[in-house]
Design a protein around this motif. Structure first.
Motif, PDB file in Angstrom:
ATOM      1  N   SER A  45       0.834  -1.200   0.000  1.00 31.24           N
ATOM      2  CA  SER A  45       0.000   0.000   0.000  1.00 31.24           C
ATOM      3  C   SER A  45       0.868   1.249   0.000  1.00 31.24           C
ATOM      4  CB  SER A  45      -0.995  -0.013   1.164  1.00 31.24           C
ATOM      5  OG  SER A  45      -0.312  -0.017   2.400  1.00 31.24           O
ATOM      6  N   GLY A  46       1.877   1.251  -0.883  1.00 24.62           N
ATOM      7  CA  GLY A  46       2.603   2.489  -1.138  1.00 24.62           C
ATOM      8  C   GLY A  46       1.584   3.564  -1.517  1.00 24.62           C
ATOM      9  N   THR A  47       1.817   4.799  -1.098  1.00 22.01           N
ATOM     10  CA  THR A  47       0.817   5.856  -1.281  1.00 22.01           C
ATOM     11  C   THR A  47       0.250   5.913  -2.702  1.00 22.01           C
ATOM     12  OG1 THR A  47       2.121   7.123   0.294  1.00 22.01           O
ATOM     13  CG2 THR A  47       0.357   8.305  -0.855  1.00 22.01           C
ATOM     14  N   MET A  48       1.134   5.715  -3.711  1.00 16.41           N
ATOM     15  CA  MET A  48       0.662   5.853  -5.086  1.00 16.41           C
ATOM     16  C   MET A  48       0.088   4.554  -5.657  1.00 16.41           C
ATOM     17  SD  MET A  48       0.837   8.996  -5.348  1.00 16.41           S
ATOM     18  CE  MET A  48       0.306   9.250  -7.039  1.00 16.41           C
ATOM     19  N   ASN A  49       0.109   3.492  -4.877  1.00 20.80           N
ATOM     20  CA  ASN A  49      -0.579   2.262  -5.270  1.00 20.80           C
ATOM     21  C   ASN A  49      -2.023   2.354  -4.754  1.00 20.80           C
ATOM     22  OD1 ASN A  49      -1.567  -0.272  -5.757  1.00 20.80           O
ATOM     23  ND2 ASN A  49      -0.123  -1.344  -4.419  1.00 20.80           N
ATOM     24  N   HIS A  50      -2.820   3.111  -5.475  1.00 23.39           N
ATOM     25  CA  HIS A  50      -4.183   3.426  -5.013  1.00 23.39           C
ATOM     26  C   HIS A  50      -5.005   2.167  -4.746  1.00 23.39           C
ATOM     27  CE1 HIS A  50      -3.954   7.684  -6.991  1.00 23.39           C
ATOM     28  NE2 HIS A  50      -2.978   7.436  -6.160  1.00 23.39           N
ATOM     29  N   LYS A  51      -4.821   1.175  -5.616  1.00 26.17           N
ATOM     30  CA  LYS A  51      -5.593  -0.053  -5.481  1.00 26.17           C
ATOM     31  C   LYS A  51      -5.199  -0.791  -4.184  1.00 26.17           C
ATOM     32  CE  LYS A  51      -6.544  -4.044  -8.328  1.00 26.17           C
ATOM     33  NZ  LYS A  51      -5.448  -5.009  -8.142  1.00 26.17           N
ATOM     34  N   GLY A  52      -3.892  -0.830  -3.933  1.00 26.07           N
ATOM     35  CA  GLY A  52      -3.392  -1.514  -2.737  1.00 26.07           C
ATOM     36  C   GLY A  52      -3.840  -0.823  -1.452  1.00 26.07           C
ATOM     37  N   VAL A  53      -3.807   0.518  -1.451  1.00 22.65           N
ATOM     38  CA  VAL A  53      -4.240   1.268  -0.266  1.00 22.65           C
ATOM     39  C   VAL A  53      -5.705   0.942   0.030  1.00 22.65           C
ATOM     40  CG1 VAL A  53      -4.682   3.578   0.680  1.00 22.65           C
ATOM     41  CG2 VAL A  53      -2.564   3.139  -0.595  1.00 22.65           C
ATOM     42  N   LYS A  54      -6.510   0.912  -1.037  1.00 28.01           N
ATOM     43  CA  LYS A  54      -7.931   0.613  -0.840  1.00 28.01           C
ATOM     44  C   LYS A  54      -8.127  -0.828  -0.365  1.00 28.01           C
ATOM     45  CE  LYS A  54     -12.534   0.991  -2.753  1.00 28.01           C
ATOM     46  NZ  LYS A  54     -13.408   1.511  -3.794  1.00 28.01           N
ATOM     47  N   GLU A  55      -7.308  -1.721  -0.895  1.00 24.49           N
ATOM     48  CA  GLU A  55      -7.424  -3.126  -0.493  1.00 24.49           C
ATOM     49  C   GLU A  55      -7.155  -3.275   1.016  1.00 24.49           C
ATOM     50  OE1 GLU A  55      -5.176  -5.614  -3.215  1.00 24.49           O
ATOM     51  OE2 GLU A  55      -5.493  -7.321  -1.863  1.00 24.49           O
ATOM     52  N   VAL A  56      -6.127  -2.590   1.505  1.00 23.37           N
ATOM     53  CA  VAL A  56      -5.856  -2.614   2.953  1.00 23.37           C
ATOM     54  C   VAL A  56      -7.051  -2.011   3.694  1.00 23.37           C
ATOM     55  CG1 VAL A  56      -4.379  -1.707   4.799  1.00 23.37           C
ATOM     56  CG2 VAL A  56      -3.341  -2.575   2.699  1.00 23.37           C
ATOM     57  N   GLY A  57      -7.576  -0.911   3.150  1.00 23.78           N
ATOM     58  CA  GLY A  57      -8.753  -0.276   3.748  1.00 23.78           C
ATOM     59  C   GLY A  57      -9.929  -1.238   3.855  1.00 23.78           C
ATOM     60  N   MET A  58     -10.100  -2.051   2.822  1.00 20.92           N
ATOM     61  CA  MET A  58     -11.242  -2.977   2.810  1.00 20.92           C
ATOM     62  C   MET A  58     -11.087  -4.098   3.848  1.00 20.92           C
ATOM     63  SD  MET A  58     -13.501  -1.724   0.872  1.00 20.92           S
ATOM     64  CE  MET A  58     -12.924  -0.062   1.142  1.00 20.92           C
ATOM     65  N   VAL A  59      -9.845  -4.497   4.111  1.00 19.78           N
ATOM     66  CA  VAL A  59      -9.617  -5.513   5.159  1.00 19.78           C
ATOM     67  C   VAL A  59     -10.019  -4.932   6.523  1.00 19.78           C
ATOM     68  CG1 VAL A  59      -7.893  -6.941   6.329  1.00 19.78           C
ATOM     69  CG2 VAL A  59      -7.781  -6.646   3.837  1.00 19.78           C
ATOM     70  N   PHE A  60      -9.613  -3.691   6.764  1.00 20.07           N
ATOM     71  CA  PHE A  60     -10.013  -3.039   8.020  1.00 20.07           C
ATOM     72  C   PHE A  60     -11.528  -2.785   8.051  1.00 20.07           C
ATOM     73  CE2 PHE A  60      -5.479  -2.049   8.529  1.00 20.07           C
ATOM     74  CZ  PHE A  60      -5.326  -2.289   9.891  1.00 20.07           C
ATOM     75  N   LYS A  61     -12.081  -2.413   6.909  1.00 24.22           N
ATOM     76  CA  LYS A  61     -13.524  -2.113   6.847  1.00 24.22           C
ATOM     77  C   LYS A  61     -14.330  -3.315   7.323  1.00 24.22           C
ATOM     78  CE  LYS A  61     -17.199  -0.683   3.635  1.00 24.22           C
ATOM     79  NZ  LYS A  61     -18.148  -1.739   3.984  1.00 24.22           N
ATOM     80  N   GLU A  62     -13.960  -4.478   6.802  1.00 24.70           N
ATOM     81  CA  GLU A  62     -14.677  -5.689   7.176  1.00 24.70           C
ATOM     82  C   GLU A  62     -14.585  -5.931   8.690  1.00 24.70           C
ATOM     83  OE1 GLU A  62     -13.384  -9.138   4.910  1.00 24.70           O
ATOM     84  OE2 GLU A  62     -14.671 -10.360   6.223  1.00 24.70           O
ATOM     85  N   ALA A  63     -13.396  -5.715   9.237  1.00 26.41           N
ATOM     86  CA  ALA A  63     -13.200  -5.929  10.679  1.00 26.41           C
ATOM     87  C   ALA A  63     -14.041  -4.949  11.502  1.00 26.41           C
ATOM     88  CB  ALA A  63     -11.723  -5.795  11.020  1.00 26.41           C
ATOM     89  N   TYR A  64     -14.106  -3.699  11.061  1.00 24.91           N
ATOM     90  CA  TYR A  64     -14.918  -2.707  11.791  1.00 24.91           C
ATOM     91  C   TYR A  64     -16.413  -2.975  11.622  1.00 24.91           C
ATOM     92  CZ  TYR A  64     -10.993   0.003  13.410  1.00 24.91           C
ATOM     93  OH  TYR A  64      -9.854   0.392  14.076  1.00 24.91           O
ATOM     94  N   ASP A  65     -16.805  -3.435  10.430  1.00 20.59           N
ATOM     95  CA  ASP A  65     -18.209  -3.813  10.235  1.00 20.59           C
ATOM     96  C   ASP A  65     -18.595  -4.894  11.242  1.00 20.59           C
ATOM     97  OD1 ASP A  65     -18.663  -2.042   8.139  1.00 20.59           O
ATOM     98  OD2 ASP A  65     -18.145  -3.497   6.577  1.00 20.59           O
ATOM     99  N   GLN A  66     -17.677  -5.829  11.433  1.00 20.08           N
ATOM    100  CA  GLN A  66     -17.951  -6.955  12.338  1.00 20.08           C
ATOM    101  C   GLN A  66     -18.135  -6.528  13.791  1.00 20.08           C
ATOM    102  OE1 GLN A  66     -14.898  -9.911  11.743  1.00 20.08           O
ATOM    103  NE2 GLN A  66     -15.731 -10.489   9.742  1.00 20.08           N
ATOM    104  N   ILE A  67     -17.484  -5.440  14.201  1.00 20.76           N
ATOM    105  CA  ILE A  67     -17.669  -5.024  15.597  1.00 20.76           C
ATOM    106  C   ILE A  67     -18.686  -3.873  15.701  1.00 20.76           C
ATOM    107  CG2 ILE A  67     -15.450  -5.907  16.426  1.00 20.76           C
ATOM    108  CD1 ILE A  67     -14.429  -2.945  16.381  1.00 20.76           C
ATOM    109  N   GLY A  68     -19.489  -3.711  14.668  1.00 19.29           N
ATOM    110  CA  GLY A  68     -20.636  -2.805  14.760  1.00 19.29           C
ATOM    111  C   GLY A  68     -20.365  -1.342  14.479  1.00 19.29           C
ATOM    112  N   PHE A  69     -19.223  -1.035  13.867  1.00 23.77           N
ATOM    113  CA  PHE A  69     -18.969   0.349  13.480  1.00 23.77           C
ATOM    114  C   PHE A  69     -19.576   0.606  12.102  1.00 23.77           C
ATOM    115  CE2 PHE A  69     -15.704   2.505  16.248  1.00 23.77           C
ATOM    116  CZ  PHE A  69     -15.745   1.570  17.273  1.00 23.77           C
ATOM    117  N   LYS A  70     -19.985   1.849  11.895  1.00 24.55           N
ATOM    118  CA  LYS A  70     -20.501   2.252  10.585  1.00 24.55           C
ATOM    119  C   LYS A  70     -19.290   2.715   9.778  1.00 24.55           C
ATOM    120  CE  LYS A  70     -23.560   5.772   8.694  1.00 24.55           C
ATOM    121  NZ  LYS A  70     -22.613   6.888   8.518  1.00 24.55           N
ATOM    122  N   THR A  71     -19.025   2.044   8.657  1.00 22.85           N
ATOM    123  CA  THR A  71     -17.799   2.342   7.906  1.00 22.85           C
ATOM    124  C   THR A  71     -18.088   3.076   6.598  1.00 22.85           C
ATOM    125  OG1 THR A  71     -17.945   0.133   6.946  1.00 22.85           O
ATOM    126  CG2 THR A  71     -16.486   0.397   8.836  1.00 22.85           C
TER     127      THR A  71
END
Ligand SMILES: [Zn+2]
Length: 422
Positions: A45-71
């Motif tokens: 997730s180098g800053t200019m690897n936009h796809k990779g940054v989002k992919e990392v974001g999506m892994v965290f998103k799923e985890a936050y969804d699971q603990i009831g946060f609105k993402t």
């Protein structure tokens, strides 16, 4: 046996029953948190690897969804960056918190450093593992321990993971708008950038900004250099400027400036956004052009402005037949040391003492670079450096100390618990 029992009793007096439950949860989840860290480090997730940054974001998103946060994923294509992940729970109990991390790293897709590997049983060699996917994981697992124990009901917490901390999208009023808005809904911001040691937290950080010098000289045969018609050439003029920056501008406390890349010759190409370029020149041709791009760190706006004035004056004083221009770009404001920040440090210190983790003191702001927390420092009380411990951030030697993750997550979880119940 009885000796152990006494120790145990004195330990448990400091934490409440509920806090002890939280600490137990953190311990139970620690192996999972380390697996999680490994997983996100192994996604580039180098800053200019936009796809990779989002992919990392999506892994965290799923985890936050699971603990009831609105993402929410906030796209930043507008500023040529990936985007930010925000996760929120809404309520009105206790202090309102903003917890800050970032998804990007300095290691782009073409870096040879891509993988999480164990150095020994506690240290991992990991690109962005310490700066700061480790801190991102601490936030997640502290909140997870609290939700597992049913303790976040009615709390107001926003987790903000930016996708462009290492190289912010410009203009900043677009790339940092959501972060600043979140801070206006909050009382306190906690930053989970790399910890500077088990006994330190950051109550002040320097700001950072950029500068670029472009020099033009007269192209001619090298035999004519120094004569009235030809002058000094672009490379001598650039070295004069840098030398005077070094001798005349350097020296103030908390002020540093670093030329990071230089190119010069007959022809050059320079892609500012990528900090990359090519140069062509010959030893028998007087250099026609030169460029340097650098950074500047400061403790206050006043220091920044005064330094820029000195640099402008030096750049204007050209050698024969050369001209030079300097331009500046704002990046991170400074986070000054305030009473509110110190009060927050005192709360953290008490948490650490109660966990038998020892005293925590303020870290020297001169030794810390800029971070996202600085953007919100004028709106809320802040503390930073609550992330993982490790070495060599921003270098191919970057490591993260996995042994400390459990203790640092406990600290964070109990700190959050106490703040939302204040
Ligand atoms: Zn960082």
């Amino acid at each position: 046996m009885s000796f152990l029992l006494v120790l145990n009793v004195s330990f448990s007096q400091k934490l409440t029953k509920t806090e002890k439950k939280i600490v137990k949860r953190v311990t139970a989840n620690t192996p999972e948190s380390i697996d999680f860290l490994k997983k996100v480090v192994n996604i580039n997730s180098g800053t200019m690897n936009h796809k990779g940054v989002k992919e990392v974001g999506m892994v965290f998103k799923e985890a936050y969804d699971q603990i009831g946060f609105k993402t929410t994923w906030i796209d930043m294509a507008e500023v040529n960056r990936s985007g930010h992940l925000f996760a929120e729970i809404s309520g009105d109990k206790g202090k309102k918190l903003l917890l800050i991390g970032h998804l990007d790293t300095v290691f782009e897709e073409d870096s040879p450093f891509q993988e999480f590997t164990m150095v020994n049983d506690s240290i991992a060699h990991a690109p962005g593992g310490n700066d700061m996917k480790g801190g991102d994981v601490i936030i997640l697992y502290a909140l997870k321990a609290l939700t597992d124990s049913g303790l976040l009901n009615k709390a107001q917490i926003i987790v903000a993971y930016t996708g462009d901390e290492e190289s912010t999208g410009k203009p900043l009023d677009i790339s940092r708008k959501d972060l600043i808005e979140a801070s206006k809904k909050s009382d306190i911001a906690l930053g989970f950038e790399t910890s500077t040691g088990f006994s330190y937290a950051t109550v002040a950080r320097r700001g950072s900004s950029g500068w670029k010098v472009e020099v033009k000289g007269k192209r001619a045969h090298s035999s004519g250099i120094f004569n009235e018609r030809v002058g000094a050439g672009a490379i001598f003029e650039m070295s004069r400027i840098l030398n005077e920056f070094y001798n005349e501008v350097k020296g103030e406390e908390y002020l540093t400036f670093n030329p990071g890349v230089i190119l010069g010759g007959t022809q050059l190409t320079f892609e500012s956004a990528l900090s990359k370029g090519t140069a062509f020149g010959k030893s028998n041709v007087v250099a026609q052009t030169a460029v340097v791009k650098g950074g500047l760190r400061f403790i206050s706006e006043d220091q920044k402005e005064k330094t820029r004035e000195k640099m402008r004056a030096i750049v204007a004083n050209n050698l024969p037949h050369t001209s030079a221009e300097i331009s500046f770009t704002d990046s991170y404001p400074s986070m000054g040391p305030t009473e509110g920040n110190t009060a927050l440090l005192n709360v953290l210190n008490q948490v650490s003492l109660d966990l038998n983790q020892g005293e925590i003191v303020a870290y020297d702001p001169g030794k810390r670079g800029a971070a996202d927390v600085s953007f919100v420092a004028e709106y809320v009380d802040c503390l930073d450096g609550l992330g993982t411990m490790g070495n060599g951030a921003h270098t191919p030697q970057e490591t993260v100390n996995l042994n400390t993750i459990e203790d640092l997550t406990k600290r964070t979880a109990v700190l959050i618990y106490r703040l939302i119940n204040e």
